[in-house]
Design an enzyme around this catalytic site. Structure first.
Site, PDB file in Angstrom:
ATOM      1  N   HIS A 184       0.849  -1.198   0.000  1.00 32.24           N
ATOM      2  CA  HIS A 184       0.000   0.000   0.000  1.00 32.24           C
ATOM      3  C   HIS A 184       0.881   1.243   0.000  1.00 32.24           C
ATOM      4  O   HIS A 184       1.721   1.424   0.885  1.00 32.24           O
ATOM      5  CB  HIS A 184      -0.935  -0.003   1.211  1.00 32.24           C
ATOM      6  CG  HIS A 184      -1.973  -1.078   1.122  1.00 32.24           C
ATOM      7  ND1 HIS A 184      -2.357  -1.844   2.192  1.00 32.24           N
ATOM      8  CD2 HIS A 184      -2.702  -1.516   0.055  1.00 32.24           C
ATOM      9  CE1 HIS A 184      -3.284  -2.705   1.788  1.00 32.24           C
ATOM     10  NE2 HIS A 184      -3.505  -2.539   0.503  1.00 32.24           N
ATOM     11  N   GLU A 187       1.647   3.852   3.048  1.00 29.56           N
ATOM     12  CA  GLU A 187       2.133   3.332   4.324  1.00 29.56           C
ATOM     13  C   GLU A 187       3.663   3.392   4.354  1.00 29.56           C
ATOM     14  O   GLU A 187       4.352   2.376   4.348  1.00 29.56           O
ATOM     15  CB  GLU A 187       1.580   1.909   4.519  1.00 29.56           C
ATOM     16  CG  GLU A 187       0.042   1.908   4.547  1.00 29.56           C
ATOM     17  CD  GLU A 187      -0.608   0.530   4.384  1.00 29.56           C
ATOM     18  OE1 GLU A 187       0.110  -0.484   4.379  1.00 29.56           O
ATOM     19  OE2 GLU A 187      -1.851   0.482   4.250  1.00 29.56           O
ATOM     20  N   ARG A 242      -3.317   4.815  -2.105  1.00 30.48           N
ATOM     21  CA  ARG A 242      -3.159   3.472  -1.533  1.00 30.48           C
ATOM     22  C   ARG A 242      -2.822   2.413  -2.585  1.00 30.48           C
ATOM     23  O   ARG A 242      -2.015   1.523  -2.364  1.00 30.48           O
ATOM     24  CB  ARG A 242      -4.477   3.094  -0.838  1.00 30.48           C
ATOM     25  CG  ARG A 242      -4.608   1.632  -0.422  1.00 30.48           C
ATOM     26  CD  ARG A 242      -5.953   1.417   0.279  1.00 30.48           C
ATOM     27  NE  ARG A 242      -6.303   0.028   0.448  1.00 30.48           N
ATOM     28  CZ  ARG A 242      -6.032  -0.689   1.549  1.00 30.48           C
ATOM     29  NH1 ARG A 242      -5.377  -0.138   2.545  1.00 30.48           N
ATOM     30  NH2 ARG A 242      -6.414  -1.944   1.645  1.00 30.48           N
ATOM     31  N   HIS A 312       2.768  -3.595   6.711  1.00 36.12           N
ATOM     32  CA  HIS A 312       1.794  -2.526   6.461  1.00 36.12           C
ATOM     33  C   HIS A 312       1.818  -1.518   7.615  1.00 36.12           C
ATOM     34  O   HIS A 312       2.513  -1.692   8.593  1.00 36.12           O
ATOM     35  CB  HIS A 312       0.386  -3.111   6.392  1.00 36.12           C
ATOM     36  CG  HIS A 312       0.097  -3.956   5.196  1.00 36.12           C
ATOM     37  ND1 HIS A 312      -0.712  -3.536   4.181  1.00 36.12           N
ATOM     38  CD2 HIS A 312       0.507  -5.200   4.847  1.00 36.12           C
ATOM     39  CE1 HIS A 312      -0.805  -4.481   3.264  1.00 36.12           C
ATOM     40  NE2 HIS A 312      -0.079  -5.505   3.644  1.00 36.12           N
ATOM     41  N   GLU A 386       1.092  -4.837  10.940  1.00 39.07           N
ATOM     42  CA  GLU A 386       0.659  -3.444  10.797  1.00 39.07           C
ATOM     43  C   GLU A 386       1.430  -2.603  11.804  1.00 39.07           C
ATOM     44  O   GLU A 386       1.215  -2.708  13.011  1.00 39.07           O
ATOM     45  CB  GLU A 386      -0.846  -3.314  11.088  1.00 39.07           C
ATOM     46  CG  GLU A 386      -1.736  -4.157  10.191  1.00 39.07           C
ATOM     47  CD  GLU A 386      -2.359  -3.346   9.060  1.00 39.07           C
ATOM     48  OE1 GLU A 386      -1.967  -2.164   8.877  1.00 39.07           O
ATOM     49  OE2 GLU A 386      -3.226  -3.889   8.373  1.00 39.07           O
TER      50      GLU A 386
HETATM   51  O1  0X9 Z   1      -6.741  -4.286   4.601  1.00 36.54           O
HETATM   52  C1  0X9 Z   1      -5.564  -4.626   4.347  1.00 36.54           C
HETATM   53  O2  0X9 Z   1      -5.186  -4.931   3.229  1.00 36.54           O
HETATM   54  C2  0X9 Z   1      -4.556  -4.625   5.473  1.00 36.54           C
HETATM   55  N1  0X9 Z   1      -4.766  -3.494   6.305  1.00 36.54           N
HETATM   56  S1  0X9 Z   1      -4.329  -2.009   5.755  1.00 36.54           S
HETATM   57  O3  0X9 Z   1      -4.859  -1.028   6.682  1.00 36.54           O
HETATM   58  N2  0X9 Z   1      -2.746  -1.873   5.803  1.00 36.54           N
HETATM   59  O4  0X9 Z   1      -4.789  -1.840   4.426  1.00 36.54           O
HETATM   60  C3  0X9 Z   1      -4.693  -5.884   6.311  1.00 36.54           C
HETATM   61  C4  0X9 Z   1      -4.573  -7.182   5.579  1.00 36.54           C
HETATM   62  C5  0X9 Z   1      -4.634  -8.374   6.488  1.00 36.54           C
HETATM   63  N3  0X9 Z   1      -4.783  -9.555   5.730  1.00 36.54           N
HETATM   64  C6  0X9 Z   1      -5.039 -10.822   6.245  1.00 36.54           C
HETATM   65  N4  0X9 Z   1      -5.083 -11.043   7.506  1.00 36.54           N
HETATM   66  N5  0X9 Z   1      -5.239 -11.780   5.391  1.00 36.54           N
HETATM   67 ZN    ZN Z   2      -1.674  -1.807   4.092  1.00 35.25          ZN
END
Ligand code: 0X9
Ligand code: ZN
Ligand code: ZN
Length: 452
Positions: A184, A187, A242, A312, A386
Protein backbone atom coordinates in the site's frame (compact mmCIF):
# COMPACT_ATOMS: atom_id res chain seq x y z
CA UNK A 1 -10.10 25.02 -24.09
CA UNK A 2 -13.81 24.70 -23.51
CA UNK A 3 -13.35 21.01 -22.81
CA UNK A 4 -10.59 21.66 -20.33
CA UNK A 5 -12.68 24.17 -18.40
CA UNK A 6 -15.63 21.85 -18.40
CA UNK A 7 -13.47 19.06 -17.05
CA UNK A 8 -12.02 21.29 -14.40
CA UNK A 9 -15.46 22.34 -13.30
CA UNK A 10 -17.20 19.01 -13.18
CA UNK A 11 -14.30 16.90 -12.03
CA UNK A 12 -12.94 19.49 -9.66
CA UNK A 13 -11.05 16.95 -7.60
CA UNK A 14 -9.09 15.81 -10.63
CA UNK A 15 -7.53 19.17 -11.42
CA UNK A 16 -4.25 18.67 -9.55
CA UNK A 17 -3.60 15.34 -11.25
CA UNK A 18 -4.60 16.69 -14.66
CA UNK A 19 -2.14 19.52 -14.24
CA UNK A 20 0.50 17.28 -12.70
CA UNK A 21 0.29 19.07 -9.38
CA UNK A 22 0.28 17.87 -5.83
CA UNK A 23 -2.95 17.45 -3.92
CA UNK A 24 -2.57 19.50 -0.77
CA UNK A 25 -5.46 18.43 1.52
CA UNK A 26 -5.78 22.04 2.68
CA UNK A 27 -7.97 22.24 5.76
CA UNK A 28 -8.96 18.58 5.58
CA UNK A 29 -9.51 16.90 8.92
CA UNK A 30 -9.28 13.33 10.13
CA UNK A 31 -12.01 12.43 12.60
CA UNK A 32 -12.33 9.56 15.00
CA UNK A 33 -15.81 8.29 15.71
CA UNK A 34 -16.91 5.33 17.81
CA UNK A 35 -20.59 4.68 17.18
CA UNK A 36 -22.33 3.35 20.29
CA UNK A 37 -25.64 2.15 18.89
CA UNK A 38 -26.85 0.42 15.78
CA UNK A 39 -28.76 3.52 14.61
CA UNK A 40 -25.56 5.55 14.89
CA UNK A 41 -23.79 2.97 12.77
CA UNK A 42 -26.46 3.32 10.10
CA UNK A 43 -26.31 7.09 10.29
CA UNK A 44 -22.53 7.17 9.95
CA UNK A 45 -22.64 4.72 7.07
CA UNK A 46 -25.15 6.98 5.38
CA UNK A 47 -22.99 10.07 5.85
CA UNK A 48 -19.92 8.28 4.50
CA UNK A 49 -21.78 7.05 1.43
CA UNK A 50 -23.65 10.21 0.59
CA UNK A 51 -20.62 12.47 0.98
CA UNK A 52 -18.30 9.83 -0.53
CA UNK A 53 -15.89 10.23 2.33
CA UNK A 54 -12.41 8.74 2.36
CA UNK A 55 -12.64 6.04 5.04
CA UNK A 56 -9.31 4.94 6.51
CA UNK A 57 -10.51 2.57 9.18
CA UNK A 58 -12.37 0.49 8.25
CA UNK A 59 -12.01 0.92 4.50
CA UNK A 60 -15.69 0.74 3.56
CA UNK A 61 -18.97 1.84 5.24
CA UNK A 62 -20.25 -1.76 5.40
CA UNK A 63 -17.55 -2.59 7.93
CA UNK A 64 -18.46 0.16 10.38
CA UNK A 65 -19.63 -1.48 13.58
CA UNK A 66 -20.88 -0.67 17.05
CA UNK A 67 -18.05 0.30 19.43
CA UNK A 68 -15.41 -0.08 16.70
CA UNK A 69 -13.11 2.82 15.96
CA UNK A 70 -13.69 4.72 12.74
CA UNK A 71 -11.12 7.06 11.15
CA UNK A 72 -12.27 9.16 8.25
CA UNK A 73 -10.85 12.04 6.25
CA UNK A 74 -13.24 14.94 5.68
CA UNK A 75 -12.39 17.36 2.89
CA UNK A 76 -12.43 21.00 3.98
CA UNK A 77 -15.46 21.85 1.85
CA UNK A 78 -17.53 19.10 3.47
CA UNK A 79 -16.49 19.72 7.08
CA UNK A 80 -19.45 21.79 8.18
CA UNK A 81 -22.17 19.70 6.60
CA UNK A 82 -20.64 16.42 7.74
CA UNK A 83 -20.27 17.60 11.33
CA UNK A 84 -23.84 18.89 11.36
CA UNK A 85 -25.08 15.57 10.01
CA UNK A 86 -23.18 13.74 12.74
CA UNK A 87 -24.58 15.93 15.47
CA UNK A 88 -28.06 15.24 14.16
CA UNK A 89 -27.68 11.56 14.95
CA UNK A 90 -25.84 12.44 18.17
CA UNK A 91 -22.55 11.01 16.99
CA UNK A 92 -19.68 12.55 18.85
CA UNK A 93 -16.32 12.77 17.15
CA UNK A 94 -12.77 13.57 18.04
CA UNK A 95 -10.54 15.57 15.70
CA UNK A 96 -7.42 13.45 15.19
CA UNK A 97 -5.88 15.72 12.60
CA UNK A 98 -6.93 19.34 12.54
CA UNK A 99 -5.32 20.25 9.25
CA UNK A 100 -3.98 17.42 7.16
CA UNK A 101 -1.98 19.63 4.83
CA UNK A 102 -0.16 21.06 7.85
CA UNK A 103 0.77 17.57 9.02
CA UNK A 104 2.07 16.67 5.58
CA UNK A 105 3.93 19.98 5.34
CA UNK A 106 5.62 19.20 8.67
CA UNK A 107 6.66 15.83 7.34
CA UNK A 108 8.23 17.53 4.33
CA UNK A 109 9.87 20.23 6.44
CA UNK A 110 11.57 17.85 8.84
CA UNK A 111 12.83 15.55 6.10
CA UNK A 112 16.56 15.45 6.34
CA UNK A 113 18.96 15.95 3.52
CA UNK A 114 19.38 12.64 1.85
CA UNK A 115 22.83 11.18 1.75
CA UNK A 116 23.96 9.06 -1.13
CA UNK A 117 26.56 6.71 0.25
CA UNK A 118 25.97 3.57 2.26
CA UNK A 119 27.97 4.57 5.29
CA UNK A 120 25.86 7.63 5.88
CA UNK A 121 22.56 6.59 4.30
CA UNK A 122 19.93 8.05 6.57
CA UNK A 123 17.60 5.30 7.78
CA UNK A 124 15.61 7.72 9.91
CA UNK A 125 14.09 9.66 7.04
CA UNK A 126 11.65 8.66 4.31
CA UNK A 127 13.21 8.17 0.89
CA UNK A 128 11.80 8.59 -2.61
CA UNK A 129 11.99 5.59 -4.94
CA UNK A 130 15.10 6.78 -6.76
CA UNK A 131 17.00 6.83 -3.46
CA UNK A 132 15.79 3.34 -2.60
CA UNK A 133 16.88 2.00 -5.99
CA UNK A 134 20.29 3.59 -5.49
CA UNK A 135 20.49 2.23 -1.95
CA UNK A 136 19.80 -1.29 -3.24
CA UNK A 137 22.57 -0.95 -5.84
CA UNK A 138 25.03 0.23 -3.22
CA UNK A 139 24.01 -2.47 -0.76
CA UNK A 140 24.62 -5.22 -3.31
CA UNK A 141 27.90 -3.60 -4.37
CA UNK A 142 29.36 -3.00 -0.94
CA UNK A 143 28.24 -6.26 0.61
CA UNK A 144 28.58 -8.60 -2.34
CA UNK A 145 29.58 -11.33 0.13
CA UNK A 146 26.09 -11.31 1.53
CA UNK A 147 23.66 -9.29 -0.55
CA UNK A 148 22.61 -9.73 -4.16
CA UNK A 149 20.02 -7.83 -6.13
CA UNK A 150 17.35 -9.49 -8.26
CA UNK A 151 14.32 -8.59 -10.29
CA UNK A 152 10.94 -10.04 -9.41
CA UNK A 153 9.14 -8.53 -12.40
CA UNK A 154 7.86 -5.25 -13.73
CA UNK A 155 5.14 -2.95 -12.46
CA UNK A 156 2.30 -1.57 -14.59
CA UNK A 157 4.43 1.50 -15.33
CA UNK A 158 7.45 -0.68 -16.15
CA UNK A 159 9.42 -0.05 -12.99
CA UNK A 160 11.47 -3.06 -12.06
CA UNK A 161 10.52 -4.78 -8.84
CA UNK A 162 13.99 -5.13 -7.38
CA UNK A 163 14.54 -7.19 -4.27
CA UNK A 164 17.56 -8.05 -2.16
CA UNK A 165 18.59 -11.58 -1.30
CA UNK A 166 20.64 -11.95 1.87
CA UNK A 167 22.46 -15.23 1.73
CA UNK A 168 25.58 -16.88 3.07
CA UNK A 169 27.25 -19.43 0.82
CA UNK A 170 26.44 -22.96 1.91
CA UNK A 171 26.57 -26.52 0.63
CA UNK A 172 23.36 -27.70 2.21
CA UNK A 173 20.00 -26.67 0.80
CA UNK A 174 18.42 -23.69 2.52
CA UNK A 175 14.96 -22.37 3.16
CA UNK A 176 13.55 -18.93 2.33
CA UNK A 177 11.98 -16.23 4.46
CA UNK A 178 10.17 -13.59 2.45
CA UNK A 179 9.45 -10.02 3.46
CA UNK A 180 7.70 -7.39 1.38
CA UNK A 181 6.94 -3.81 2.26
CA UNK A 182 4.85 -1.13 0.63
CA UNK A 183 2.03 -3.07 -1.01
CA UNK A 184 0.00 0.00 0.00
CA UNK A 185 1.59 3.17 -1.31
CA UNK A 186 0.87 5.59 1.54
CA UNK A 187 2.13 3.33 4.32
CA UNK A 188 5.63 4.84 4.15
CA UNK A 189 6.90 3.37 7.40
CA UNK A 190 6.81 -0.10 5.84
CA UNK A 191 9.48 0.47 3.15
CA UNK A 192 11.51 2.33 5.78
CA UNK A 193 11.40 -0.85 7.87
CA UNK A 194 12.45 -3.12 5.02
CA UNK A 195 15.55 -0.97 4.56
CA UNK A 196 16.23 -0.94 8.28
CA UNK A 197 15.90 -4.73 8.40
CA UNK A 198 18.49 -5.23 5.65
CA UNK A 199 20.83 -2.75 7.32
CA UNK A 200 20.60 -4.53 10.66
CA UNK A 201 21.28 -7.96 9.20
CA UNK A 202 24.19 -6.71 7.10
CA UNK A 203 25.67 -4.70 9.95
CA UNK A 204 25.44 -7.44 12.56
CA UNK A 205 25.82 -10.72 10.75
CA UNK A 206 29.41 -11.10 11.84
CA UNK A 207 28.95 -10.47 15.54
CA UNK A 208 25.39 -11.60 16.24
CA UNK A 209 25.17 -15.33 16.90
CA UNK A 210 21.42 -15.43 16.37
CA UNK A 211 21.76 -13.94 12.87
CA UNK A 212 24.61 -16.35 12.16
CA UNK A 213 22.46 -19.32 13.12
CA UNK A 214 19.64 -18.10 10.93
CA UNK A 215 21.79 -17.41 7.89
CA UNK A 216 23.27 -20.91 8.08
CA UNK A 217 19.88 -22.33 7.14
CA UNK A 218 17.87 -19.53 5.65
CA UNK A 219 18.09 -16.97 2.87
CA UNK A 220 16.23 -13.72 3.46
CA UNK A 221 14.41 -12.17 0.50
CA UNK A 222 13.41 -8.54 0.95
CA UNK A 223 11.26 -6.55 -1.46
CA UNK A 224 11.45 -3.01 -0.03
CA UNK A 225 8.69 -1.50 -2.16
CA UNK A 226 6.16 -3.82 -3.76
CA UNK A 227 3.83 -1.17 -5.16
CA UNK A 228 6.50 1.01 -6.75
CA UNK A 229 4.16 2.94 -9.07
CA UNK A 230 1.89 3.82 -6.18
CA UNK A 231 4.82 4.76 -3.96
CA UNK A 232 6.19 7.15 -6.56
CA UNK A 233 2.72 8.64 -6.96
CA UNK A 234 2.53 9.38 -3.22
CA UNK A 235 5.72 11.41 -3.61
CA UNK A 236 4.75 13.29 -6.74
CA UNK A 237 1.02 13.80 -6.51
CA UNK A 238 -1.10 12.30 -3.79
CA UNK A 239 0.45 11.51 -0.41
CA UNK A 240 -2.53 9.40 0.65
CA UNK A 241 -2.76 7.17 -2.42
CA UNK A 242 -3.16 3.47 -1.53
CA UNK A 243 -3.47 1.41 -4.72
CA UNK A 244 -1.33 0.63 -7.75
CA UNK A 245 -1.56 2.89 -10.83
CA UNK A 246 -3.07 0.74 -13.56
CA UNK A 247 -5.62 2.49 -15.74
CA UNK A 248 -9.27 1.42 -15.82
CA UNK A 249 -12.41 2.25 -17.75
CA UNK A 250 -10.73 4.56 -20.24
CA UNK A 251 -8.81 6.43 -17.62
CA UNK A 252 -11.79 7.42 -15.50
CA UNK A 253 -10.12 5.69 -12.57
CA UNK A 254 -6.78 4.28 -11.56
CA UNK A 255 -5.29 1.57 -9.44
CA UNK A 256 -6.07 -1.78 -7.90
CA UNK A 257 -5.74 -2.61 -4.21
CA UNK A 258 -2.91 -5.08 -4.65
CA UNK A 259 -3.90 -6.68 -1.34
CA UNK A 260 -7.30 -7.63 -2.79
CA UNK A 261 -6.08 -9.04 -6.10
CA UNK A 262 -4.93 -12.53 -5.08
CA UNK A 263 -6.78 -15.67 -6.05
CA UNK A 264 -8.25 -16.50 -2.66
CA UNK A 265 -12.04 -15.97 -2.41
CA UNK A 266 -11.28 -13.09 -4.76
CA UNK A 267 -13.46 -10.00 -4.49
CA UNK A 268 -16.04 -11.54 -2.21
CA UNK A 269 -15.36 -9.75 1.09
CA UNK A 270 -14.04 -6.32 2.03
CA UNK A 271 -13.41 -5.62 -1.64
CA UNK A 272 -15.07 -3.58 -4.33
CA UNK A 273 -15.73 -4.05 -8.04
CA UNK A 274 -15.86 -0.28 -8.43
CA UNK A 275 -12.56 0.95 -9.83
CA UNK A 276 -12.76 4.26 -7.99
CA UNK A 277 -12.76 2.40 -4.66
CA UNK A 278 -9.70 2.17 -2.45
CA UNK A 279 -10.36 -1.56 -2.15
CA UNK A 280 -10.90 -2.24 -5.87
CA UNK A 281 -10.01 -5.89 -6.46
CA UNK A 282 -9.27 -5.57 -10.20
CA UNK A 283 -11.04 -7.12 -13.21
CA UNK A 284 -9.97 -10.66 -12.31
CA UNK A 285 -7.75 -12.51 -9.83
CA UNK A 286 -4.05 -11.78 -10.40
CA UNK A 287 -4.92 -9.21 -13.07
CA UNK A 288 -2.06 -6.95 -11.99
CA UNK A 289 1.59 -7.41 -12.98
CA UNK A 290 2.73 -6.74 -9.42
CA UNK A 291 0.52 -9.55 -8.11
CA UNK A 292 1.62 -11.85 -10.91
CA UNK A 293 5.27 -11.28 -10.02
CA UNK A 294 4.75 -12.31 -6.40
CA UNK A 295 2.54 -15.26 -7.38
CA UNK A 296 5.11 -16.56 -9.88
CA UNK A 297 7.85 -16.39 -7.28
CA UNK A 298 5.85 -18.09 -4.55
CA UNK A 299 4.58 -20.83 -6.86
CA UNK A 300 8.09 -21.55 -8.07
CA UNK A 301 9.74 -21.54 -4.64
CA UNK A 302 6.84 -22.84 -2.55
CA UNK A 303 8.69 -25.81 -1.11
CA UNK A 304 11.52 -23.58 0.12
CA UNK A 305 9.54 -20.72 1.67
CA UNK A 306 8.93 -21.28 5.38
CA UNK A 307 7.77 -17.84 6.40
CA UNK A 308 6.10 -14.93 4.60
CA UNK A 309 5.95 -11.48 6.14
CA UNK A 310 4.09 -8.57 4.59
CA UNK A 311 4.53 -5.18 6.22
CA UNK A 312 1.79 -2.53 6.46
CA UNK A 313 0.63 0.36 8.62
CA UNK A 314 -1.13 1.51 10.69
CA UNK A 315 -2.83 -0.14 13.73
CA UNK A 316 -0.15 -2.14 15.57
CA UNK A 317 -1.25 -5.64 14.80
CA UNK A 318 0.47 -8.93 14.10
CA UNK A 319 -2.14 -10.70 12.01
CA UNK A 320 -2.46 -14.37 11.29
CA UNK A 321 -4.71 -16.00 8.69
CA UNK A 322 -7.49 -15.66 7.80
CA UNK A 323 -8.73 -12.38 6.43
CA UNK A 324 -11.37 -14.01 4.26
CA UNK A 325 -13.12 -15.94 7.00
CA UNK A 326 -13.80 -15.93 10.72
CA UNK A 327 -12.65 -19.55 10.73
CA UNK A 328 -9.23 -20.21 12.11
CA UNK A 329 -6.75 -22.33 10.17
CA UNK A 330 -5.29 -25.48 11.71
CA UNK A 331 -1.98 -23.73 12.17
CA UNK A 332 -3.62 -20.97 14.22
CA UNK A 333 -2.62 -22.07 17.70
CA UNK A 334 1.01 -22.22 16.75
CA UNK A 335 1.08 -19.08 14.60
CA UNK A 336 -0.79 -17.07 17.23
CA UNK A 337 1.63 -18.29 19.88
CA UNK A 338 4.56 -17.05 17.80
CA UNK A 339 2.76 -13.74 17.15
CA UNK A 340 2.25 -13.32 20.92
CA UNK A 341 5.93 -14.04 21.53
CA UNK A 342 6.85 -11.45 18.90
CA UNK A 343 4.49 -8.85 20.35
CA UNK A 344 5.98 -9.42 23.81
CA UNK A 345 9.54 -8.90 22.54
CA UNK A 346 8.45 -5.87 20.54
CA UNK A 347 6.87 -4.26 23.59
CA UNK A 348 10.10 -4.58 25.57
CA UNK A 349 11.84 -2.03 23.33
CA UNK A 350 9.65 1.05 23.73
CA UNK A 351 6.51 -0.19 25.42
CA UNK A 352 4.45 -0.21 22.25
CA UNK A 353 1.42 -2.47 22.53
CA UNK A 354 0.50 -4.70 19.62
CA UNK A 355 -2.57 -6.88 19.29
CA UNK A 356 -2.35 -10.33 17.79
CA UNK A 357 -5.07 -12.35 16.14
CA UNK A 358 -6.67 -13.26 12.87
CA UNK A 359 -7.49 -10.35 10.62
CA UNK A 360 -11.15 -11.27 10.19
CA UNK A 361 -11.68 -11.57 13.94
CA UNK A 362 -9.76 -8.45 14.90
CA UNK A 363 -10.78 -6.04 12.15
CA UNK A 364 -13.13 -7.00 9.35
CA UNK A 365 -13.22 -9.66 6.69
CA UNK A 366 -11.26 -9.13 3.49
CA UNK A 367 -10.58 -11.59 0.72
CA UNK A 368 -7.87 -11.67 -1.92
CA UNK A 369 -4.98 -10.73 0.38
CA UNK A 370 -1.47 -11.97 -0.28
CA UNK A 371 -1.15 -13.29 3.25
CA UNK A 372 -4.13 -15.63 2.91
CA UNK A 373 -3.21 -16.77 -0.58
CA UNK A 374 0.31 -17.59 0.55
CA UNK A 375 -1.01 -19.33 3.65
CA UNK A 376 -3.25 -21.52 1.54
CA UNK A 377 -0.28 -22.43 -0.65
CA UNK A 378 0.93 -24.30 2.42
CA UNK A 379 3.13 -21.63 3.99
CA UNK A 380 1.67 -21.54 7.46
CA UNK A 381 3.84 -18.84 9.00
CA UNK A 382 2.28 -16.10 6.92
CA UNK A 383 1.84 -12.80 8.75
CA UNK A 384 0.63 -9.30 8.06
CA UNK A 385 2.31 -6.83 10.38
CA UNK A 386 0.66 -3.44 10.80
CA UNK A 387 3.21 -1.00 12.19
CA UNK A 388 2.73 2.23 14.16
CA UNK A 389 0.83 4.13 15.05
CA UNK A 390 -2.54 3.62 16.64
CA UNK A 391 -4.32 6.67 15.29
CA UNK A 392 -2.46 9.82 16.28
CA UNK A 393 -0.67 10.37 12.97
CA UNK A 394 -2.03 7.43 10.96
CA UNK A 395 -0.24 7.26 7.61
CA UNK A 396 1.79 10.43 8.21
CA UNK A 397 3.98 8.91 10.92
CA UNK A 398 6.57 11.56 11.84
CA UNK A 399 10.15 10.80 10.92
CA UNK A 400 11.28 10.92 14.54
CA UNK A 401 9.28 7.72 15.03
CA UNK A 402 11.04 5.80 12.27
CA UNK A 403 13.89 4.66 14.46
CA UNK A 404 11.89 3.47 17.50
CA UNK A 405 9.34 1.85 15.20
CA UNK A 406 12.05 -0.02 13.32
CA UNK A 407 13.87 -1.03 16.50
CA UNK A 408 10.80 -2.57 18.07
CA UNK A 409 9.62 -4.14 14.81
CA UNK A 410 13.06 -5.67 14.35
CA UNK A 411 12.72 -7.34 17.75
CA UNK A 412 9.30 -8.70 16.82
CA UNK A 413 10.31 -9.91 13.39
CA UNK A 414 13.50 -11.57 14.66
CA UNK A 415 11.42 -13.45 17.21
CA UNK A 416 9.30 -14.90 14.42
CA UNK A 417 12.31 -15.70 12.23
CA UNK A 418 14.14 -17.31 15.12
CA UNK A 419 11.18 -19.49 16.00
CA UNK A 420 10.78 -20.62 12.42
CA UNK A 421 14.49 -21.34 12.13
CA UNK A 422 14.43 -23.44 15.29
CA UNK A 423 11.37 -25.28 14.11
CA UNK A 424 12.68 -26.21 10.68
CA UNK A 425 16.27 -26.75 11.78
CA UNK A 426 15.78 -28.19 15.28
CA UNK A 427 19.24 -29.62 15.78
CA UNK A 428 20.81 -26.21 16.05
CA UNK A 429 18.13 -24.90 18.38
CA UNK A 430 19.24 -22.11 20.63
CA UNK A 431 18.76 -21.82 24.35
CA UNK A 432 17.49 -18.28 24.20
CA UNK A 433 13.80 -19.14 24.44
CA UNK A 434 13.31 -18.43 28.09
CA UNK A 435 9.85 -19.54 28.92
CA UNK A 436 7.78 -20.92 26.09
CA UNK A 437 5.00 -22.02 28.43
CA UNK A 438 4.34 -18.45 29.43
CA UNK A 439 3.76 -17.58 25.77
CA UNK A 440 1.43 -20.51 25.36
CA UNK A 441 -0.54 -19.25 28.33
CA UNK A 442 -0.64 -15.68 27.03
CA UNK A 443 -1.70 -16.72 23.57
CA UNK A 444 -4.38 -19.02 24.91
CA UNK A 445 -5.80 -16.20 27.01
CA UNK A 446 -5.67 -13.86 24.02
CA UNK A 447 -7.48 -16.40 21.93
CA UNK A 448 -10.21 -16.77 24.51
CA UNK A 449 -10.67 -13.02 24.69
CA UNK A 450 -10.74 -12.86 20.90
CA UNK A 451 -13.33 -15.53 20.41
CA UNK A 452 -15.60 -14.28 23.15
O1 0X9 B 1 -6.74 -4.29 4.60
C1 0X9 B 1 -5.56 -4.63 4.35
O2 0X9 B 1 -5.19 -4.93 3.23
C2 0X9 B 1 -4.56 -4.63 5.47
N1 0X9 B 1 -4.77 -3.49 6.30
S1 0X9 B 1 -4.33 -2.01 5.75
O3 0X9 B 1 -4.86 -1.03 6.68
N2 0X9 B 1 -2.75 -1.87 5.80
O4 0X9 B 1 -4.79 -1.84 4.43
C3 0X9 B 1 -4.69 -5.88 6.31
C4 0X9 B 1 -4.57 -7.18 5.58
C5 0X9 B 1 -4.63 -8.37 6.49
N3 0X9 B 1 -4.78 -9.55 5.73
C6 0X9 B 1 -5.04 -10.82 6.24
N4 0X9 B 1 -5.08 -11.04 7.51
N5 0X9 B 1 -5.24 -11.78 5.39
ZN1 ZN C 1 -1.67 -1.81 4.09
ZN1 ZN D 1 29.36 -7.74 4.91
Amino acid sequence: MYLLLWNAGVLGVLIPQVLGMKINYDGDQVLQIIPQHEDQVLCLQHICRSSQLDLWKPLQPEDINVRRVVHVRIPFVALQSVKEAMLQCSLSFKILVDNLSQLIANEEATRRRRRRTISDYDYTTYHPMEDIYEWMNLMAEKHSDLVTQHNLGSTYESNSMKYLKISKPSNSSKKIIWMDCGIHAREWIAPAFCQWFVKEIVQNHEKDSQIQRILKNIDLYVLPVLNIDGYIYTWTTERLWRKSRSKHENGTCYGVDLNRNYDVKWCSLGSSTNCTSNIYCGVSPVSEPETKAVVNFVEMRKSEIICFLTMHSYSQYILTAYGYSMDLPQSYYETIKVAAMAAAELKKKHGTVYKVGSFANLLYEASGTSQDWVHDQGIEFSYTIELRDNGTYQFILPENQIQPTCEETMAGVMTIINYVNNKYFPNQASTSCRNPNLYVLISTLLTIVLLK
